[in-house]
Design a protein around this motif. Structure first.
Motif, mmCIF file in Angstrom:
data_model
loop_
_atom_site.group_PDB
_atom_site.id
_atom_site.type_symbol
_atom_site.label_atom_id
_atom_site.label_comp_id
_atom_site.label_asym_id
_atom_site.label_seq_id
_atom_site.Cartn_x
_atom_site.Cartn_y
_atom_site.Cartn_z
ATOM 1 N N VAL A 79 0.857 -1.191 0.000
ATOM 2 C CA VAL A 79 0.000 0.000 0.000
ATOM 3 C C VAL A 79 0.890 1.238 0.000
ATOM 4 N N ILE A 80 0.671 2.128 -0.952
ATOM 5 C CA ILE A 80 1.433 3.376 -1.048
ATOM 6 C C ILE A 80 0.493 4.545 -0.800
ATOM 7 N N GLY A 81 0.856 5.409 0.127
ATOM 8 C CA GLY A 81 0.143 6.660 0.330
ATOM 9 C C GLY A 81 0.703 7.699 -0.629
ATOM 10 N N TYR A 93 12.316 5.403 -13.158
ATOM 11 C CA TYR A 93 12.603 6.057 -11.875
ATOM 12 C C TYR A 93 11.531 5.758 -10.823
ATOM 13 N N LEU A 94 10.257 6.017 -11.141
ATOM 14 C CA LEU A 94 9.194 5.765 -10.172
ATOM 15 C C LEU A 94 8.858 4.280 -10.069
ATOM 16 N N LEU A 95 9.132 3.511 -11.124
ATOM 17 C CA LEU A 95 8.918 2.066 -11.032
ATOM 18 C C LEU A 95 9.837 1.456 -9.978
ATOM 19 N N GLN A 96 11.064 1.952 -9.893
ATOM 20 C CA GLN A 96 11.985 1.468 -8.871
ATOM 21 C C GLN A 96 11.492 1.800 -7.473
ATOM 22 N N LYS A 97 10.879 2.976 -7.318
ATOM 23 C CA LYS A 97 10.388 3.374 -6.003
ATOM 24 C C LYS A 97 9.096 2.649 -5.629
ATOM 25 N N ALA A 98 8.416 2.069 -6.620
ATOM 26 C CA ALA A 98 7.160 1.361 -6.367
ATOM 27 C C ALA A 98 7.362 -0.125 -6.137
ATOM 28 N N VAL A 156 0.720 1.161 5.908
ATOM 29 C CA VAL A 156 1.138 1.799 4.659
ATOM 30 C C VAL A 156 2.638 1.577 4.503
ATOM 31 N N GLU A 157 3.037 0.958 3.396
ATOM 32 C CA GLU A 157 4.454 0.606 3.221
ATOM 33 C C GLU A 157 5.315 1.755 2.727
ATOM 34 N N ALA A 158 4.736 2.698 2.018
ATOM 35 C CA ALA A 158 5.531 3.800 1.460
ATOM 36 C C ALA A 158 4.653 5.033 1.333
ATOM 37 N N LEU A 159 5.302 6.190 1.307
ATOM 38 C CA LEU A 159 4.587 7.456 1.161
ATOM 39 C C LEU A 159 5.305 8.315 0.136
ATOM 40 N N TRP A 160 4.569 8.726 -0.899
ATOM 41 C CA TRP A 160 5.078 9.670 -1.896
ATOM 42 C C TRP A 160 4.381 11.000 -1.649
ATOM 43 N N TYR A 161 5.163 12.031 -1.410
ATOM 44 C CA TYR A 161 4.590 13.316 -1.012
ATOM 45 C C TYR A 161 5.055 14.416 -1.950
ATOM 46 N N CYS A 162 4.102 15.054 -2.622
ATOM 47 C CA CYS A 162 4.381 16.200 -3.493
ATOM 48 C C CYS A 162 3.528 17.397 -3.085
ATOM 49 N N GLY A 163 3.121 17.427 -1.837
ATOM 50 C CA GLY A 163 2.294 18.511 -1.327
ATOM 51 C C GLY A 163 3.130 19.720 -0.926
ATOM 52 N N PRO A 164 2.565 20.609 -0.098
ATOM 53 C CA PRO A 164 3.283 21.820 0.312
ATOM 54 C C PRO A 164 4.598 21.507 1.018
ATOM 55 N N GLY A 220 8.858 6.087 12.853
ATOM 56 C CA GLY A 220 8.342 5.138 13.838
ATOM 57 C C GLY A 220 8.110 3.757 13.264
ATOM 58 N N ASN A 221 7.868 3.665 11.954
ATOM 59 C CA ASN A 221 7.648 2.360 11.333
ATOM 60 C C ASN A 221 8.594 2.120 10.151
ATOM 61 N N LEU A 222 9.652 2.953 10.039
ATOM 62 C CA LEU A 222 10.670 2.796 8.984
ATOM 63 C C LEU A 222 10.052 2.750 7.594
ATOM 64 N N LYS A 223 9.060 3.592 7.405
ATOM 65 C CA LYS A 223 8.372 3.635 6.106
ATOM 66 C C LYS A 223 9.257 4.281 5.051
ATOM 67 N N GLN A 224 9.212 3.742 3.831
ATOM 68 C CA GLN A 224 9.897 4.380 2.717
ATOM 69 C C GLN A 224 9.175 5.675 2.363
ATOM 70 N N THR A 225 9.924 6.749 2.182
ATOM 71 C CA THR A 225 9.320 8.031 1.805
ATOM 72 C C THR A 225 10.027 8.602 0.591
#
Length: 324
Positions: free
Chosen positions: A186-188, A307-312, A263-271, A284-289
């Motif tokens: 699951v990716i956020g 590039y993003l395939l590797q991160k997914a 949630v296993e990973a978080l991709w953030y492009c917000g503010p 706290g849960n060593l999530k990939q960001t």
């Protein structure tokens, strides 16, 4: 090895200060939804509030609140639900079993569904372009170009779905090592404010193509493009729970996703203001960001590649010894 390395250009995705469009402070809790100054709705048309999309169903937000979506002239374009922590938990609960089934499906099956999704978006391109113009003030040409780019991005990663594969290594022993590519789970995803349709699709497409489920927080200033998008999901054979859409404050919802153990990973492009707090919350849960508030996701040279395939994905090595 690539999991521990970053290309030099990636530093620029987060080092620059916010533009005026991305300005925003960190809120400890969601602002009082009743505090929004909401213009009166237009005299004609229905007063509709777009719902959240969780587990393949349109659902009302847990708190019962909504937030206005304003055009560049301050006119009310629509309203969307204000998601909270409980809605994030509900979305992740639906995403986890969906991720297992979606990840187990063949790459060819996932590709066909993404192709179908792209075709349905193409069928409604004029409607999505008008929605972009209403929310962002973009002229007809720019809005049409963004929809076209979003369609192209879906086609590109649909093509990658059954072609991004592992390799077989020859270690210094009587064995072979198969490096298998597997989805994270699951990716956020917190999408950028600019280019609200393309920005979200550019992040969703590689994540879904590789077999992940996603919990998406779309642009908070122009979220209606993605609440319209879930109508496409319902007619494109996308299994329920594979993509969940929560509208609301990107920093607050992003931090909740960062703290969630499911949630296993978080991709953030917000503010920009959300980058450091989200990365702290993820420890706290060593999530990939992956935090890239300044990323230009319209750039095909960087974001239509592996590039993003590797991160997914993650690599699982299987050692197979053999005899003489």
């Amino acid at each position: 090895m690539t999991a521990y390395l970053r290309p030099r250009w990636e530093a620029a995705l987060r080092a620059e200060p916010d533009t005026a469009d991305d300005a925003g402070g960190l809120a400890a809790e969601p602002a009082d939804p009743l505090a929004h100054s909401v213009p009166a709705p237009a005299a004609s048309g229905l007063d509709r509030t777009a719902k959240l999309y969780i587990g393949g169903r349109q659902v009302r937000p847990d708190g019962g609140y909504s937030r206005p979506v304003l055009g560049p002239d301050g006119a009310l374009v629509g309203e969307v639900g204000e998601a909270n922590r409980k809605d994030v938990r509900n979305a992740v609960e639906k995403a986890r079993p969906a991720a297992a089934a979606w990840g187990a499906a063949s790459g060819h099956a996932r590709a066909q569904i993404l192709y179908f999704l792209a075709e349905n978006l193409d069928y409604r391109r004029e409607e999505f372009a008008r929605r972009l113009t209403a929310q962002t003030g973009a002229d007809a040409g720019a809005a049409e170009a963004e929809v076209t780019a979003a369609i192209d991005r879906l086609f590109v990663f649909a093509g990658w779905a059954d072609k991004y594969e592992g390799v077989v290594h020859n270690p210094p022993m009587r064995a072979i090592a198969a490096a298998m590519v597997e989805p994270l789970g699951v990716i956020g995803i917190v999408a950028p404010r600019r280019q609200p349709l393309l920005g979200a699709v550019a992040l969703l497409a590689p994540a879904l193509a590789m077999g992940n489920a996603a919990v998406l927080v779309p642009s908070d200033t122009a979220p209606l493009s993605m609440t319209d998008f879930y109508q496409l999901l319902e007619t494109s054979d996308v299994p329920g729970g594979v993509l969940n859409i929560l509208t609301g404050d990107p920093i607050v919802l992003g931090r909740t996703l960062a703290e969630h153990d499911g949630v296993e990973a978080l991709w953030y492009c917000g503010p920009q203001a959300g980058v450091a707090p989200l990365e702290r919350a993820s420890t706290g849960n060593l999530k990939q960001t992956w935090t890239a508030p300044q990323a230009d996701l319209s750039d095909p040279a960087r974001f239509e590649t592996q590039y993003l395939l590797q991160k997914a994905t993650q690599i699982k090595n299987i050692w197979i010894p053999y005899g003489a």
